[in-house]
Design an enzyme around this catalytic site. Structure first.
Site, mmCIF file in Angstrom:
data_model
loop_
_atom_site.group_PDB
_atom_site.id
_atom_site.type_symbol
_atom_site.label_atom_id
_atom_site.label_comp_id
_atom_site.label_asym_id
_atom_site.label_seq_id
_atom_site.Cartn_x
_atom_site.Cartn_y
_atom_site.Cartn_z
ATOM 1 N N GLY A 1 43.317 44.497 42.259
ATOM 2 C CA GLY A 1 43.831 44.304 43.617
ATOM 3 C C GLY A 1 43.441 45.391 44.605
ATOM 4 N NE ARG B 1 28.519 55.237 34.456
ATOM 5 C CZ ARG B 1 27.214 55.016 34.232
ATOM 6 N NH1 ARG B 1 26.735 55.068 33.006
ATOM 7 N NH2 ARG B 1 26.411 54.755 35.237
ATOM 8 N N GLY C 1 38.664 45.282 40.556
ATOM 9 C CA GLY C 1 38.015 45.998 41.644
ATOM 10 C C GLY C 1 36.684 45.428 42.101
ATOM 11 C CE LYS D 1 45.851 38.051 35.914
ATOM 12 N NZ LYS D 1 44.873 38.770 35.097
ATOM 13 C CG ASP E 1 42.622 36.420 39.403
ATOM 14 O OD1 ASP E 1 42.375 36.077 38.234
ATOM 15 O OD2 ASP E 1 43.023 37.556 39.716
ATOM 16 N N GLY F 1 39.299 38.743 41.097
ATOM 17 C CA GLY F 1 40.603 38.280 41.561
ATOM 18 C C GLY F 1 40.628 38.247 43.067
ATOM 19 C CB SER F 2 42.106 40.634 45.441
ATOM 20 O OG SER F 2 43.155 40.835 44.514
ATOM 21 C CG ASP G 1 44.641 38.299 31.253
ATOM 22 O OD1 ASP G 1 44.901 39.228 30.445
ATOM 23 O OD2 ASP G 1 44.072 38.481 32.349
#
Lengths: 187, 292
Positions: free
Chosen positions: B153, B165, B214, B81, B24, B235-236, B102
């Site tokens: 985020g 999973r 994450g 996005k 991002d 991203g972040s 996206d």
């Protein structure tokens, strides 16, 4: 015979599957020392800037370059072709500089301009379905380079000695002819 | 015959991202940092997800000016996005020449019942999923690539792990399922039976499957690859860390060398301080619950 597929980044699984169909033993190669365990290398489609960056970080770049200069066979598709080329004309970007071609990246436009079409191969009768994805174009090639296929008057499959490059993605189809041509080159 | 926008061209493009990191970015400068770090593509955004959480309000498609600026700054593919179900935003981005769209739960959804019919577009789409049913519904709508949703985020990998999973478990289950059970299972997970049958045949999703939501360290990225991801969205995690250029390079390397502990150690030695992160239990809004 064992053919390596560069697993640094890109669609190496597709190349590996085609080689397996041809009954060739394969190895996914990510580190310079692994290049000594194979008789040839395929550099897949993917992002050329990513591949070059990682190759330079790990010493893969120098090892591969000197092996190719000694006759180690390589096959590059799309990003792989850019990585093997002598020069990228429209972006300041490094390459292995082992095949005497100059390439223009993203030469057909952005992804919405990506396309598939039938092309003719010099070594085979039936048309080949060529898939061009944000493809590069060869804008100049040396006298030692043999053109094996063309699209709209520009070369798309080329060979110089033991180096084979394609600006499209033969690994995305079920057609094994170009990989068979490369395997015969390695033999 | 020459054809554009075919499934082969759209899905094939996603195959080229494998083993790579998509980052991002919110400015041309960040896009260049990402490209130099070895990102395979960038996602043009007004704000990274961590800031979307903080800012609140309605999160929409980024401004055209911003996306153009980023498209002009780099040679790698540029994604952007759109809000879930926002056909018009998607039409605008396709006309602009964005390489991948996206349809994202990180933005405020525009449609609370239906996603975009992605078959109508020449440009490929990536969509989020938490399980096999959701992934196959998106593919049935025309998505050429899937990513786990995770919890964007937060810098907390736990949800991405859970989603990866879950998808992989369900794929393994389908692989071992006798054919007569497929219809019933398809009904149970709310997915088209032909796609369930294809998953059984292939032993994987019929499109590329990335991890997202994450990822904050090289180890997080490697973990997602160990669990079966084809690549990683960050991203972040990059631009909310202390030294984004360093972190970006390390995450790129970790996705290539995920299977090599010695290399991972080397990569992890000097990465600066990762983003701070949020505890999932304490969140007011769970972005992953958007999408139907």
């Amino acid at each position: 015979m064992k053919i390596g597929v560069s697993g640094i980044q890109g669609d190496f699984r597709e190349h590996k599957l085609i080689l397996e169909k041809l009954g060739v033993e394969t190895l996914v190669v990510r580190k310079p020392n692994e290049l000594d365990m194979v008789d040839a290398l395929i550099i897949p489609g993917g992002e050329s800037t990513t591949m070059i960056r990682i190759m330079k970080m790990t010493g893969f770049y120098e090892t591969l370059r000197s092996k190719i200069e000694k006759g180690f066979p390589v096959f590059g598709t799309c990003a792989g072709m850019i990585v093997l080329s002598k020069e990228v004309v429209n972006f300041p970007q490094d390459s292995l500089k082992v095949i005497d071609i100059k390439v223009e990246r993203n030469a057909y436009g952005r992804q919405v301009d990506s396309f598939e079409t039938d092309v003719k191969l010099k070594f085979s009768q039936a048309p080949f379905r060529a898939i061009f994805i944000r493809a590069p174009k060869v804008v100049e090639c040396g006298n030692d380079v043999e053109v094996l296929s063309e699209y709209e008057n520009s070369p798309i499959l080329l060979r110089q000695g033991k180096i084979l490059v394609a600006s499209f993605h033969p690994e995305l189809t079920d057609d094994i002819r170009i990989h068979k041509y490369f395997v015969d080159m390695v033999r | 015959m020459t054809d554009k926008g075919t499934w082969m061209v759209k899905e094939g493009f996603a195959e080229m991202f494998k083993g790579g990191v998509i980052m991002d970015v919110t400015t041309a400068e960040q896009a260049k940092i990402a490209e130099q770090a070895g990102a395979v593509a960038v996602m043009a955004l007004e704000r990274v997800p961590a800031d979307i959480r903080k800012a609140g309000g309605v999160a929409r498609m980024a401004s055209i000016k911003k996306i153009k600026e980023i498209m002009d700054a780099v040679s790698i593919p540029v994604m952007a996005k759109v809000r879930i179900g926002h056909v018009a935003e998607a039409r605008i981005l396709e006309a602009l020449g964005v390489d991948f769209i996206d349809e994202s739960e990180v933005l405020t959804p525009a449609d609370d019942k239906y996603h975009i019919n992605k078959w109508d577009f020449k440009v490929p789409f990536v969509c989020g999923a938490r399980n096999l049913g959701e992934a196959l519904r998106r593919i049935a709508e025309g998505a050429a690539m899937i990513r786990t949703k995770g919890e964007a985020g937060t810098g907390n990998i736990v949800e991405a792990v859970k989603h990866m999973r879950t998808v992989m478990d369900e794929i393994r289950k389908v692989q071992n399922m006798p054919d007569e059970e497929l219809v019933s299972f398809a009904k149970e997970i709310g997915a088209p039976v032909n796609l369930v049958a294809e998953v059984k045949k292939l032993g994987r999703l019929p499109v590329v499957n990335f991890a997202a939501g994450g990822v904050a360290t090289p180890a997080d990225a490697a973990l997602m690859m160990i669990l079966g991801a084809d690549g990683v969205f960050v991203g972040s995690g990059v631009f909310k860390s202390k030294d984004p250029a360093k972190m970006a390079k390390a995450i790129v390397m970790a996705v290539t060398y995920w299977n090599d502990p010695e290399m991972l150690l080397k990569i992890s030695e000097d990465i600066g301080t990762p983003m701070e992160g949020l505890e999932i239990e304490e969140l007011d809004v769970r972005l992953q619950e958007r999408g139907w």
